[in-house]
Design an enzyme around this catalytic site. Structure first.
Site, PDB file in Angstrom:
ATOM      1  CB  THR A 138      -0.905   0.031   1.253  1.00 39.22           C
ATOM      2  OG1 THR A 138      -1.669  -1.179   1.285  1.00 39.22           O
ATOM      3  CG2 THR A 138      -1.847   1.219   1.207  1.00 39.22           C
ATOM      4  CE  LYS A 173      -5.198  -1.023   1.557  1.00 38.54           C
ATOM      5  NZ  LYS A 173      -5.701  -2.251   2.145  1.00 38.54           N
ATOM      6  CE  LYS A 224       1.797   1.839   4.902  1.00 44.34           C
ATOM      7  NZ  LYS A 224       1.374   0.993   3.800  1.00 44.34           N
TER       8      LYS A 224
HETATM    9  N1  LIG Z   1      -1.090  -6.542   7.493  1.00 48.73           N
HETATM   10  C1  LIG Z   1      -2.255  -6.274   6.912  1.00 48.73           C
HETATM   11  O1  LIG Z   1      -3.345  -6.632   7.426  1.00 48.73           O
HETATM   12  C2  LIG Z   1      -2.289  -5.538   5.595  1.00 48.73           C
HETATM   13  C3  LIG Z   1      -3.489  -5.504   4.879  1.00 48.73           C
HETATM   14  C4  LIG Z   1      -3.527  -4.851   3.641  1.00 48.73           C
HETATM   15  C5  LIG Z   1      -2.390  -4.211   3.178  1.00 48.73           C
HETATM   16  N2  LIG Z   1      -1.236  -4.249   3.915  1.00 48.73           N
HETATM   17  C6  LIG Z   1      -0.054  -3.543   3.361  1.00 48.73           C
HETATM   18  O2  LIG Z   1       0.865  -4.515   2.878  1.00 48.73           O
HETATM   19  C7  LIG Z   1       2.203  -4.045   3.072  1.00 48.73           C
HETATM   20  C8  LIG Z   1       2.984  -5.052   3.915  1.00 48.73           C
HETATM   21  O3  LIG Z   1       2.314  -5.223   5.158  1.00 48.73           O
HETATM   22  P1  LIG Z   1       2.761  -6.386   6.171  1.00 48.73           P
HETATM   23  O4  LIG Z   1       1.717  -6.410   7.243  1.00 48.73           O
HETATM   24  O5  LIG Z   1       3.109  -7.624   5.442  1.00 48.73           O
HETATM   25  O6  LIG Z   1       4.096  -5.711   6.771  1.00 48.73           O
HETATM   26  P2  LIG Z   1       5.332  -6.414   7.517  1.00 48.73           P
HETATM   27  O7  LIG Z   1       4.922  -7.677   8.176  1.00 48.73           O
HETATM   28  O8  LIG Z   1       5.981  -5.338   8.331  1.00 48.73           O
HETATM   29  O9  LIG Z   1       6.301  -6.810   6.295  1.00 48.73           O
HETATM   30  C9  LIG Z   1       6.971  -5.852   5.534  1.00 48.73           C
HETATM   31  C10 LIG Z   1       7.944  -6.554   4.631  1.00 48.73           C
HETATM   32  O10 LIG Z   1       8.668  -5.581   3.863  1.00 48.73           O
HETATM   33  C11 LIG Z   1      10.057  -5.768   4.064  1.00 48.73           C
HETATM   34  N3  LIG Z   1      10.718  -4.454   4.002  1.00 48.73           N
HETATM   35  C12 LIG Z   1      10.325  -3.322   4.621  1.00 48.73           C
HETATM   36  N4  LIG Z   1      11.160  -2.320   4.321  1.00 48.73           N
HETATM   37  C13 LIG Z   1      12.089  -2.824   3.493  1.00 48.73           C
HETATM   38  C14 LIG Z   1      13.213  -2.276   2.842  1.00 48.73           C
HETATM   39  N5  LIG Z   1      13.544  -0.972   2.959  1.00 48.73           N
HETATM   40  N6  LIG Z   1      13.960  -3.096   2.074  1.00 48.73           N
HETATM   41  C15 LIG Z   1      13.634  -4.393   1.942  1.00 48.73           C
HETATM   42  N7  LIG Z   1      12.578  -4.969   2.527  1.00 48.73           N
HETATM   43  C16 LIG Z   1      11.816  -4.200   3.297  1.00 48.73           C
HETATM   44  C17 LIG Z   1      10.183  -6.418   5.418  1.00 48.73           C
HETATM   45  O11 LIG Z   1      11.419  -7.065   5.546  1.00 48.73           O
HETATM   46  P3  LIG Z   1      11.968  -7.527   7.002  1.00 48.73           P
HETATM   47  O12 LIG Z   1      11.347  -8.874   7.252  1.00 48.73           O
HETATM   48  O13 LIG Z   1      13.423  -7.584   6.852  1.00 48.73           O
HETATM   49  O14 LIG Z   1      11.513  -6.481   7.997  1.00 48.73           O
HETATM   50  C18 LIG Z   1       8.998  -7.382   5.345  1.00 48.73           C
HETATM   51  O15 LIG Z   1       9.300  -8.494   4.551  1.00 48.73           O
HETATM   52  C19 LIG Z   1       2.088  -2.654   3.728  1.00 48.73           C
HETATM   53  O16 LIG Z   1       2.150  -1.674   2.730  1.00 48.73           O
HETATM   54  C20 LIG Z   1       0.706  -2.699   4.363  1.00 48.73           C
HETATM   55  O17 LIG Z   1       0.137  -1.402   4.506  1.00 48.73           O
HETATM   56  C21 LIG Z   1      -1.159  -4.895   5.102  1.00 48.73           C
END
Ligand SMILES: NC(=O)c1ccc[n+]([C@@H]2O[C@H](COP(=O)([O-])OP(=O)(O)OC[C@H]3O[C@@H](n4cnc5c(N)ncnc54)[C@H](OP(=O)(O)O)[C@@H]3O)[C@@H](O)[C@H]2O)c1
Length: 296
Positions: free
Chosen positions: A106, A181, A249
């Site tokens: 997102t 979104k 965010k």
């Molecule tokens: N969680 C939800 O319910 C949900 C629902 C809809 C949309 N989203 C969206 O989906 C996205 C991911 O969410 P999530 O919940 O999966 O987040 P998360 O668990 O924090 O995972 C983020 C991922 O991105 C990687 N990452 C972050 N910064 C990075 C960088 N600078 N370089 C390389 N890798 C990086 C992290 O690596 P590391 O493992 O090394 O930290 C991890 O693999 C976000 O944009 C969020 O808003 C989430």
């Protein structure tokens, strides 16, 4: 829930970002029969993923993307997306012309258009494809995916992305997926505050709230939030779900875009400030339904 996959020819794909969302999404691609190469910044998650699903892990996004027909990605925000796509180690550097980059982060509509143009200069189609449905939707393979970008790459990625989705829909040109979104998050923000006020009111009135929610959940007040969060809001449980930090965010992206396009967002701006209060209370990782905590 066990997911049934459509039978399509297996593809060579990459997945970058094995977080809460990416890990299970990539898992569905593997279970659907695709050859998956993964990259995660913290290598331990990539190793755990390969141990569970097979495939291969790579030390950089470029190495994971080499040889892939489709490169999927789900990282945190705009800057994270630039970090994994651009530069020598970025995915674009490893992709062969014609390979398609699909971004499930997102992020802003602006970064989608910027990377769409950068990728196009290398002969790489870029589809912005944020998701709705949360962690449970990713685990069960029933996400809703809203896409922006050109039609041909959308048609090519759709049957593959259906491995982790129940709907994959093109909304319009580059950036339109991210804008859709934002519409989703605006609709949720005010609704969750309304639900929080309703439940807190009922509790102050001394009502049996599980019973009330059961009744009104069959009427016009029904919502996904009421069905999936009502009970835990009554119980005061917030240690799961979609984090307040992520919602802030997303609402930041919404309010920036609203300033550009002239849309008025009074309730969204107010709820954004309520979430800022929750962050100050230590609720960065609480589920967004924790808005009710301010009312107790
Ligand atoms: N969680 C939800 O319910 C949900 C629902 C809809 C949309 N989203 C969206 O989906 C996205 C991911 O969410 P999530 O919940 O999966 O987040 P998360 O668990 O924090 O995972 C983020 C991922 O991105 C990687 N990452 C972050 N910064 C990075 C960088 N600078 N370089 C390389 N890798 C990086 C992290 O690596 P590391 O493992 O090394 O930290 C991890 O693999 C976000 O944009 C969020 O808003 C989430």
């Amino acid at each position: 829930m066990s997911k049934t996959y459509d039978t399509i020819p297996p593809r060579a794909v990459a997945f970058i970002g094995l977080g809460v969302m990416g890990y299970p999404m990539a898992g569905h691609l593997a279970r659907a029969g695709h050859r998956v190469s993964v990259y995660n910044r913290s290598a331990a998650k990539a190793q755990a993923w390969v141990a569970e699903h097979g495939g291969a892990s790579a030390p950089t996004p470029a190495a994971a993307a080499a040889g892939a027909e489709l490169v999927f990605c789900c990282v945190g925000n705009d800057d994270d997306l630039r970090a994994v796509t651009l530069g020598e180690a970025g995915a674009f550097a490893g992709m062969a012309p014609g390979a398609i980059f699909v971004d499930h982060t997102t992020a802003s509509a602006e970064v989608a258009r910027e990377l769409h143009a950068t990728a196009a200069a290398r002969g790489l189609p870029f589809v912005d494809a944020p998701v709705s449905g949360g962690q449970a939707g990713a685990v069960n393979g029933v996400l809703t995916v809203m896409c922006g970008g050109d039609e041909a790459p959308f048609e090519a990625m759709k049957p593959v992305a259906m491995a982790f989705a129940r709907a994959v829909t093109r909304i319009g040109d580059s950036g339109a997926g991210q804008l859709a979104k934002m519409v989703n998050q605006i609709a949720i923000a005010g609704l969750v505050q309304g639900l929080a006020e309703a439940i807190a009111f009922g509790q102050h009135a001394g009502l049996d709230m599980p019973r009330v929610l059961d009744v009104i959940g069959k009427g016009a007040a029904q919502s996904w939030q009421m069905d999936n969060r009502g009970k835990t809001m009554v119980e005061g449980k917030f240690d799961f779900g979609f984090a307040v930090d992520w919602m802030r965010k997303d609402l930041g992206l919404v309010l920036d875009e609203g300033r550009r396009n002239g849309a008025r967002l009074p309730v969204t701006a107010l709820v954004d400030q309520f979430y800022a209060e929750l962050q100050a209370l230590g609720g960065q990782r609480w589920d967004t339904s924790s808005l009710i905590k301010r009312l107790r």
